[in-house]
Design an enzyme around this catalytic site. Structure first.
Site, PDB file in Angstrom:
ATOM      1  N   GLU A 119       0.774  -1.077   0.281  1.00  0.00           N
ATOM      2  CA  GLU A 119       0.224  -0.143   0.081  1.00  0.00           C
ATOM      3  C   GLU A 119       1.138   1.013   0.135  1.00  0.00           C
ATOM      4  O   GLU A 119       2.443   1.045   0.854  1.00  0.00           O
ATOM      5  CB  GLU A 119      -1.227  -0.307   1.734  1.00  0.00           C
ATOM      6  CG  GLU A 119      -1.956   0.927   1.809  1.00  0.00           C
ATOM      7  CD  GLU A 119      -2.625   1.032   3.245  1.00  0.00           C
ATOM      8  OE1 GLU A 119      -3.679   0.568   2.896  1.00  0.00           O
ATOM      9  OE2 GLU A 119      -2.534   1.589   4.040  1.00  0.00           O
ATOM     10  N   TYR A 131       7.293   1.693  -7.525  1.00  0.00           N
ATOM     11  CA  TYR A 131       7.383   0.248  -7.486  1.00  0.00           C
ATOM     12  C   TYR A 131       6.744  -0.487  -8.828  1.00  0.00           C
ATOM     13  O   TYR A 131       6.850  -1.197  -9.163  1.00  0.00           O
ATOM     14  CB  TYR A 131       5.553   0.333  -6.665  1.00  0.00           C
ATOM     15  CG  TYR A 131       6.138   0.531  -5.316  1.00  0.00           C
ATOM     16  CD1 TYR A 131       7.142   0.046  -4.220  1.00  0.00           C
ATOM     17  CD2 TYR A 131       5.429   1.571  -4.601  1.00  0.00           C
ATOM     18  CE1 TYR A 131       7.828   0.442  -2.885  1.00  0.00           C
ATOM     19  CE2 TYR A 131       5.708   1.611  -3.266  1.00  0.00           C
ATOM     20  CZ  TYR A 131       7.180   1.372  -2.649  1.00  0.00           C
ATOM     21  OH  TYR A 131       6.982   1.356  -1.550  1.00  0.00           O
TER      22      TYR A 131
END
Length: 164
Positions: A119, A131
């Site tokens: 998250e 990411y």
């Protein structure tokens, strides 16, 4: 020289590493840093592991290794989740997180993990770019998840990497 390894079984080394991580948390997680106590409680769970990045001193006079990055993650059967990942500010943008991900991938593939979740705050563009570079895709958005008094709420993005 950077050294990456799973957290040791030595109680003294665990305490030193967790204290260093709690300090880094206060530097990189400005609104919701995890405390030493929180980290200790989490690490006591069997399903949670931690990867630590150390910077070994240039001079061999000292035996002290400085913690410069970490990844706290949980494995539940064929799925894993990054609970926390961080790098000391003075070591950011030097490939520390990429090396963590390479080590983590090896650990997860050994455990036959099929996917990895994390998250991230929707306003954390550098982390999202990292990411995405690591093959994560956005799979869900939690509207207004992060709330800070007297500021607009920030969405949370749930990102996933699938291992084939």
């Amino acid at each position: 020289m950077l050294i990456i390894e799973k957290l040791s079984d030595s109680q003294a080394l665990i305490e030193q590493a967790i204290q260093a991580i709690a300090t880094i948390e206060t530097q990189v997680q400005l609104q919701d840093a995890w405390t030493y106590e929180t980290l200790v409680e989490l690490f006591e769970q069997d399903s949670i592991d931690m990867i630590i990045v150390y910077d070994e001193p240039q001079e061999k006079k000292t035996n002290h290794k400085k913690v410069v990055g970490y990844c706290l993650y949980q494995v539940m059967f064929e799925q894993a989740e990054i609970l926390r990942i961080g790098t000391r500010p003075d070591y950011q943008r030097q490939g520390v997180a990429s090396r963590i991900f390479a080590t983590l991938e090896g650990e997860l593939l050994d455990k036959q993990v099929e996917s990895l979740l994390l998250e991230v705050r929707a306003d954390n563009a550098p982390a999202i770019a990292l990411y995405e570079q690591q093959k994560f895709i956005n799979i869900h958005k939690r509207q207004g998840y992060y709330r800070i008094p007297n500021q607009p709420a920030i969405d949370a993005l749930i990102m996933q990497r699938v291992y084939n």
